[in-house]
Scaffold this motif. Structure first.
Motif, PDB file in Angstrom:
ATOM      1  N   TRP A   1       0.828  -1.212   0.000  1.00 44.06           N
ATOM      2  CA  TRP A   1       0.000   0.000   0.000  1.00 44.06           C
ATOM      3  C   TRP A   1       0.860   1.260   0.000  1.00 44.06           C
ATOM      4  O   TRP A   1       0.525   2.260  -0.626  1.00 44.06           O
ATOM      5  CB  TRP A   1      -0.952  -0.004   1.199  1.00 44.06           C
ATOM      6  N   GLU A   2       1.984   1.208   0.679  1.00 47.76           N
ATOM      7  CA  GLU A   2       2.873   2.378   0.695  1.00 47.76           C
ATOM      8  C   GLU A   2       3.352   2.714  -0.718  1.00 47.76           C
ATOM      9  O   GLU A   2       3.309   3.879  -1.147  1.00 47.76           O
ATOM     10  CB  GLU A   2       4.077   2.103   1.602  1.00 47.76           C
ATOM     11  N   ASN A   3       3.750   1.702  -1.469  1.00 54.31           N
ATOM     12  CA  ASN A   3       4.213   1.937  -2.835  1.00 54.31           C
ATOM     13  C   ASN A   3       3.068   2.243  -3.791  1.00 54.31           C
ATOM     14  O   ASN A   3       3.233   2.997  -4.753  1.00 54.31           O
ATOM     15  CB  ASN A   3       5.016   0.733  -3.332  1.00 54.31           C
ATOM     16  N   ALA A   4       1.901   1.650  -3.539  1.00 55.03           N
ATOM     17  CA  ALA A   4       0.738   1.937  -4.380  1.00 55.03           C
ATOM     18  C   ALA A   4       0.351   3.408  -4.282  1.00 55.03           C
ATOM     19  O   ALA A   4       0.073   4.072  -5.298  1.00 55.03           O
ATOM     20  CB  ALA A   4      -0.438   1.055  -3.964  1.00 55.03           C
ATOM     21  N   LEU A   5       0.349   3.951  -3.063  1.00 54.28           N
ATOM     22  CA  LEU A   5      -0.009   5.369  -2.916  1.00 54.28           C
ATOM     23  C   LEU A   5       1.101   6.279  -3.413  1.00 54.28           C
ATOM     24  O   LEU A   5       0.835   7.406  -3.865  1.00 54.28           O
ATOM     25  CB  LEU A   5      -0.361   5.684  -1.458  1.00 54.28           C
ATOM     26  N   ALA A   6       2.358   5.817  -3.357  1.00 53.33           N
ATOM     27  CA  ALA A   6       3.445   6.605  -3.945  1.00 53.33           C
ATOM     28  C   ALA A   6       3.247   6.719  -5.458  1.00 53.33           C
ATOM     29  O   ALA A   6       3.434   7.790  -6.054  1.00 53.33           O
ATOM     30  CB  ALA A   6       4.789   5.960  -3.627  1.00 53.33           C
ATOM     31  N   THR A   7       2.856   5.629  -6.094  1.00 54.88           N
ATOM     32  CA  THR A   7       2.560   5.647  -7.525  1.00 54.88           C
ATOM     33  C   THR A   7       1.379   6.563  -7.812  1.00 54.88           C
ATOM     34  O   THR A   7       1.400   7.362  -8.757  1.00 54.88           O
ATOM     35  CB  THR A   7       2.254   4.221  -8.026  1.00 54.88           C
ATOM     36  N   ALA A   8       0.333   6.456  -6.992  1.00 59.91           N
ATOM     37  CA  ALA A   8      -0.858   7.290  -7.174  1.00 59.91           C
ATOM     38  C   ALA A   8      -0.524   8.771  -7.019  1.00 59.91           C
ATOM     39  O   ALA A   8      -1.003   9.622  -7.786  1.00 59.91           O
ATOM     40  CB  ALA A   8      -1.933   6.886  -6.172  1.00 59.91           C
ATOM     41  N   ALA A   9       0.297   9.102  -6.025  1.00 61.82           N
ATOM     42  CA  ALA A   9       0.682  10.505  -5.813  1.00 61.82           C
ATOM     43  C   ALA A   9       1.480  11.029  -6.996  1.00 61.82           C
ATOM     44  O   ALA A   9       1.326  12.188  -7.406  1.00 61.82           O
ATOM     45  CB  ALA A   9       1.504  10.626  -4.527  1.00 61.82           C
ATOM     46  N   ALA A  10       2.326  10.176  -7.576  1.00 62.28           N
ATOM     47  CA  ALA A  10       3.126  10.585  -8.738  1.00 62.28           C
ATOM     48  C   ALA A  10       2.221  10.875  -9.935  1.00 62.28           C
ATOM     49  O   ALA A  10       2.445  11.828 -10.686  1.00 62.28           O
ATOM     50  CB  ALA A  10       4.140   9.491  -9.085  1.00 62.28           C
ATOM     51  N   VAL A  11       1.184  10.064 -10.124  1.00 59.88           N
ATOM     52  CA  VAL A  11       0.233  10.296 -11.217  1.00 59.88           C
ATOM     53  C   VAL A  11      -0.461  11.628 -11.036  1.00 59.88           C
ATOM     54  O   VAL A  11      -0.590  12.420 -11.976  1.00 59.88           O
ATOM     55  CB  VAL A  11      -0.811   9.157 -11.269  1.00 59.88           C
ATOM     56  N   ASN A  12      -0.892  11.908  -9.821  1.00 65.95           N
ATOM     57  CA  ASN A  12      -1.583  13.168  -9.559  1.00 65.95           C
ATOM     58  C   ASN A  12      -0.659  14.365  -9.769  1.00 65.95           C
ATOM     59  O   ASN A  12      -1.045  15.369 -10.381  1.00 65.95           O
ATOM     60  CB  ASN A  12      -2.132  13.182  -8.134  1.00 65.95           C
ATOM     61  N   ALA A  13       0.569  14.251  -9.285  1.00 64.02           N
ATOM     62  CA  ALA A  13       1.514  15.361  -9.409  1.00 64.02           C
ATOM     63  C   ALA A  13       1.876  15.635 -10.868  1.00 64.02           C
ATOM     64  O   ALA A  13       2.031  16.798 -11.269  1.00 64.02           O
ATOM     65  CB  ALA A  13       2.778  15.044  -8.605  1.00 64.02           C
ATOM     66  N   LYS A  14       1.990  14.587 -11.664  1.00 65.62           N
ATOM     67  CA  LYS A  14       2.406  14.752 -13.054  1.00 65.62           C
ATOM     68  C   LYS A  14       1.262  15.178 -13.958  1.00 65.62           C
ATOM     69  O   LYS A  14       1.423  16.066 -14.811  1.00 65.62           O
ATOM     70  CB  LYS A  14       2.970  13.421 -13.568  1.00 65.62           C
ATOM     71  N   SER A  15       0.085  14.574 -13.782  1.00 69.04           N
ATOM     72  CA  SER A  15      -1.018  14.785 -14.726  1.00 69.04           C
ATOM     73  C   SER A  15      -2.125  15.683 -14.211  1.00 69.04           C
ATOM     74  O   SER A  15      -2.923  16.210 -14.992  1.00 69.04           O
ATOM     75  CB  SER A  15      -1.634  13.437 -15.105  1.00 69.04           C
ATOM     76  N   GLY A  16      -2.185  15.864 -12.899  1.00 71.58           N
ATOM     77  CA  GLY A  16      -3.296  16.611 -12.320  1.00 71.58           C
ATOM     78  C   GLY A  16      -4.556  15.780 -12.184  1.00 71.58           C
ATOM     79  O   GLY A  16      -5.565  16.241 -11.645  1.00 71.58           O
ATOM     80  N   LYS A  17      -4.501  14.528 -12.673  1.00 72.83           N
ATOM     81  CA  LYS A  17      -5.640  13.640 -12.534  1.00 72.83           C
ATOM     82  C   LYS A  17      -5.575  12.908 -11.198  1.00 72.83           C
ATOM     83  O   LYS A  17      -4.579  12.972 -10.487  1.00 72.83           O
ATOM     84  CB  LYS A  17      -5.665  12.641 -13.699  1.00 72.83           C
ATOM     85  N   ALA A  18      -6.667  12.229 -10.861  1.00 75.77           N
ATOM     86  CA  ALA A  18      -6.700  11.507  -9.587  1.00 75.77           C
ATOM     87  C   ALA A  18      -5.669  10.386  -9.588  1.00 75.77           C
ATOM     88  O   ALA A  18      -5.393   9.779 -10.625  1.00 75.77           O
ATOM     89  CB  ALA A  18      -8.095  10.937  -9.352  1.00 75.77           C
ATOM     90  N   GLY A  19      -5.097  10.130  -8.416  1.00 75.03           N
ATOM     91  CA  GLY A  19      -4.143   9.032  -8.298  1.00 75.03           C
ATOM     92  C   GLY A  19      -4.855   7.707  -8.186  1.00 75.03           C
ATOM     93  O   GLY A  19      -4.948   6.952  -9.146  1.00 75.03           O
ATOM     94  N   LEU A  20      -5.406   7.416  -7.000  1.00 73.04           N
ATOM     95  CA  LEU A  20      -6.121   6.170  -6.771  1.00 73.04           C
ATOM     96  C   LEU A  20      -7.520   6.477  -6.257  1.00 73.04           C
ATOM     97  O   LEU A  20      -7.696   7.306  -5.352  1.00 73.04           O
ATOM     98  CB  LEU A  20      -5.379   5.280  -5.776  1.00 73.04           C
ATOM     99  N   VAL A  21      -8.514   5.813  -6.827  1.00 73.91           N
ATOM    100  CA  VAL A  21      -9.908   5.980  -6.421  1.00 73.91           C
ATOM    101  C   VAL A  21     -10.430   4.656  -5.887  1.00 73.91           C
ATOM    102  O   VAL A  21     -10.324   3.625  -6.568  1.00 73.91           O
ATOM    103  CB  VAL A  21     -10.786   6.426  -7.608  1.00 73.91           C
ATOM    104  N   VAL A  22     -10.950   4.666  -4.666  1.00 77.16           N
ATOM    105  CA  VAL A  22     -11.674   3.506  -4.145  1.00 77.16           C
ATOM    106  C   VAL A  22     -13.105   3.654  -4.639  1.00 77.16           C
ATOM    107  O   VAL A  22     -13.880   4.436  -4.106  1.00 77.16           O
ATOM    108  CB  VAL A  22     -11.622   3.434  -2.609  1.00 77.16           C
ATOM    109  N   ARG A  23     -13.423   2.941  -5.711  1.00 75.73           N
ATOM    110  CA  ARG A  23     -14.710   3.136  -6.368  1.00 75.73           C
ATOM    111  C   ARG A  23     -15.874   2.814  -5.434  1.00 75.73           C
ATOM    112  O   ARG A  23     -15.816   1.889  -4.640  1.00 75.73           O
ATOM    113  CB  ARG A  23     -14.799   2.264  -7.627  1.00 75.73           C
ATOM    114  N   ASP A  24     -16.920   3.618  -5.530  1.00 77.99           N
ATOM    115  CA  ASP A  24     -18.157   3.497  -4.754  1.00 77.99           C
ATOM    116  C   ASP A  24     -18.000   3.955  -3.300  1.00 77.99           C
ATOM    117  O   ASP A  24     -18.974   3.907  -2.540  1.00 77.99           O
ATOM    118  CB  ASP A  24     -18.713   2.065  -4.784  1.00 77.99           C
ATOM    119  N   PHE A  25     -16.806   4.393  -2.915  1.00 77.06           N
ATOM    120  CA  PHE A  25     -16.628   4.952  -1.575  1.00 77.06           C
ATOM    121  C   PHE A  25     -17.194   6.373  -1.517  1.00 77.06           C
ATOM    122  O   PHE A  25     -18.169   6.628  -0.812  1.00 77.06           O
ATOM    123  CB  PHE A  25     -15.150   4.932  -1.188  1.00 77.06           C
ATOM    124  N   ASP A  26     -16.599   7.295  -2.257  1.00 74.68           N
ATOM    125  CA  ASP A  26     -17.080   8.669  -2.376  1.00 74.68           C
ATOM    126  C   ASP A  26     -17.413   9.310  -1.022  1.00 74.68           C
ATOM    127  O   ASP A  26     -18.344  10.087  -0.890  1.00 74.68           O
ATOM    128  CB  ASP A  26     -18.317   8.712  -3.286  1.00 74.68           C
TER     129      ASP A  26
END
Length: 424
Positions: free
Chosen positions: A179-204
Motif C-alpha cells: 500500500w505504501e508503494n501503491a499510494l506513492a505511484t498514485a501521488a506521482a500520477v496526480n503530481a504529473k497529470s493533475g488527474k486523480a491518483g487512486l480511487v476507491v470506487r463506490d466509496f465517495d
C-alpha cells in the motif's frame, strides 16, 4: 437526518411485515410478469440478463414478461425496502452482502433449496459452502450467491508510465506491491497529470465499507467476528485510517471530498473495484492492467463483495420467480454470467473456464485476482441492523474527512456511536 432515518424506518418496516407472518401473495392462474431489482445499470449486464430472460420466455408461455429494474447503488437497499414496505415488492431482488443478515433473518426471502435441488441438471451440490454461508439460516439457502467477486486494482498503465513511476506489475515482480508503494505511484500520477491518483470506487466518502479493501491489510475489522465488539478504535484501524488520511490530505494520492474521478473514463491512475467493471474498458484507448490488492503490514490479503439473488416472499408470483431464478442460475447460464460475476460453482472456478467468457482478462489475472481472491478473501462488513449501523458509522466518520482531523478521536467516536447498536 431525514434521509438517514428513512433507511432505518424502511428496513424496520420490512422486518415488521415479514416477522408478523401474513399470507404470501397467491400465485395467479393467468399470465405472469416478473420484475427483478438490480443495482447495476451497466448496459452489458442488462443485455445478458435480458437475453437469458428471452430464452426462458420462449419455453415458458405462462410467464409473459420479465423486467430488470436498476436502482442506483447508493440508495439501493433503502429503495428496495421502501418498495417492500409500501406493498410494491419486486418478485426477485439482487441483495447486497451488507444487507444479507437482515434479509436472511427477517423472513423476507423464500427458501430456495427445494426448487433448486429439484431442477433437472442444476447440480446444487457444487455450490461452494464458503460462497453460500452468508445466505443461509438454519441450514436453508435464502439467496443464490450469483456473484462472489474479489476486489482488485485496475491500473491506467499510460498514466503511470507518464508519471515516471514503477508500474504495479513491476512492483509485484520485485515483491514490492504494498500500500505504501501503491499510494506513492498514485501521488506521482496526480503530481504529473493533475488527474486523480487512486480511487476507491463506490466509496465517495459515503460508502465507508468499501474502505475495508484497504484497512484489512492492517488486520483491522469494523467489528468482531460475533458482531458484538467495535473495531474502529483498535490500534490496527487507527494505523490504517491514519495512513489513508495522510494519503488523501498530505500526499494527494486519493481525491479529496467533493472530487469525483472515473477511472474508466481515463480520469485516474488506479482504482479499487471488482472485475464486473472490466466491461467498461471494452472501447477504452488507454493501456490498462488488473492486479491484486497491495499487501498491507499484515501481508497479502483479499476482500470479497457478494451479491445474492433472492425471491421476495411478498412478491406476487413467488413460485414462478423461484423457477426463473433456477433457470437464470443453472450451470449453462451461470457460465454466461461468469463473464461479469464470478460464480459459486466449483466446476466453473478455474482460470480456463472463466477465460472463455472474460476475453478482456488474461488467465493469469483471473487466477491471481479472482480465483485466489475467492479462496483467501474476507467478505465486506455485514451485520444485522445494517441500515442503522451503516448510517451511524457514516455520520460518525464525517469529521475524519478534514485535513486537521484527529484520527484516533474520530474513530473512538465511531465506537461510541455504534456500541449500543452492536449490543442489540
Amino acid at each position: 437526518m431525514r434521509i438517514r432515518l428513512t433507511a432505518v424506518v424502511a428496513l424496520t418496516a420490512l422486518l415488521g411485515l415479514t416477522a408478523c407472518g401474513g399470507a404470501d401473495s397467491a400465485e395467479s392462474d393467468g399470465p405472469v410478469t416478473l420484475r427483478m431489482t438490480t443495482w447495476s445499470a451497466n448496459e452489458a449486464h442488462l443485455k445478458l440478463f435480458n437475453e437469458i430472460a428471452a430464452e426462458y420466455l420462449a419455453t415458458n408461455p405462462k410467464v409473459t414478461k420479465i423486467t430488470f429494474d436498476p436502482i442506483p447503488f447508493e440508495n439501493y437497499t433503502t429503495t428496495l425496502t421502501t418498495q417492500i414496505a409500501g406493498g410494491n415488492p419486486p418478485d426477485l431482488a439482487w441483495v447486497l452482502e451488507n444487507s444479507a443478515p437482515d434479509f436472511v433473518s427477517s423472513g423476507a426471502l423464500v427458501p430456495l433449496d427445494d426448487t433448486l435441488k429439484n431442477t433437472d441438471g442444476y447440480t446444487f451440490d457444487e455450490l461452494a459452502p464458503a460462497a453460500t454461508k452468508l445466505w443461509k439460516a438454519d441450514g436453508r439457502l435464502y439467496a443464490y450467491p450469483f456473484s462472489t467477486s474479489p476486489f482488485g486494482v485496475f491500473v491506467n498503465t499510460d498514466l503511470v508510465k507518464a508519471a515516471g513511476a514503477k508500474s504495479p506489475a513491476e512492483l509485484i515482480a520485485a515483491g514490492q506491491w504494498t500500500w505504501e508503494n501503491a499510494l506513492a505511484t498514485a501521488a506521482a500520477v496526480n503530481a504529473k497529470s493533475g488527474k486523480a491518483g487512486l480511487v476507491v470506487r463506490d466509496f465517495d466518502y459515503k460508502g465507508w465499507d468499501f474502505l475495508s479493501t484497504v484497512w484489512t491489510g492492517w488486520g483491522a475489522r469494523a467489528w468482531s467476528e460475533d458482531g458484538k465488539t467495535c473495531g474502529f478504535d483498535s490500534p490496527e484501524m487507527v494505523e490504517a485510517m491514519t495512513f489513508l488520511h495522510k494519503g488523501i490530505f498530505v500526499d494527494k494520492a486519493l481525491p479529496g471530498p467533493g472530487t469525483t474521478a472515473d477511472f474508466f473514463a481515463g480520469e485516474a491512475g488506479l482504482t479499487v473495484t471488482q472485475i464486473s467493471r472490466a466491461s467498461l474498458l471494452t472501447d477504452q484507448k488507454f493501456g490498462w492492467d488488473l492486479v491484486p490488492l497491495p499487501a498491507g503490514p499484515k501481508g497479502e490479503y483479499a476482500v470479497i463483495g457478494q451479491g445474492g439473488m433472492g425471491v421476495l416472499k411478498k412478491g406476487r408470483h413467488a413460485e414462478a420467480a423461484a423457477a426463473f431464478l433456477a433457470y437464470l442460475t443453472n450451470p449453462a447460464n451461470s457460465a454466461k454470467l461468469a463473464q461479469f460475476f464470478p460464480p459459486p460453482r466449483t466446476s466453473q472456478l478455474t482460470a480456463a473456464t472463466l477465460a472463455k467468457t472474460n476475453p478482456l482478462l488474461s488467465p493469469e489475472q483471473l487466477q491471481k485476482v479472482v480465483i485466489d481472491g475467492i479462496a483467501e478473501g474476507v467478505v465486506k462488513p455485514s451485520h444485522t441492523g445494517q441500515a442503522e449501523l451503516s448510517q451511524a458509522v457514516r455520520a460518525a466518520l464525517d469529521p475524519l474527512w478534514k485535513a486537521d482531523a484527529d484520527v484516533r478521536r474520530v474513530l473512538g467516536g465511531v465506537c461510541s456511536s455504534i456500541r449500543p447498536l452492536l449490543a442489540k
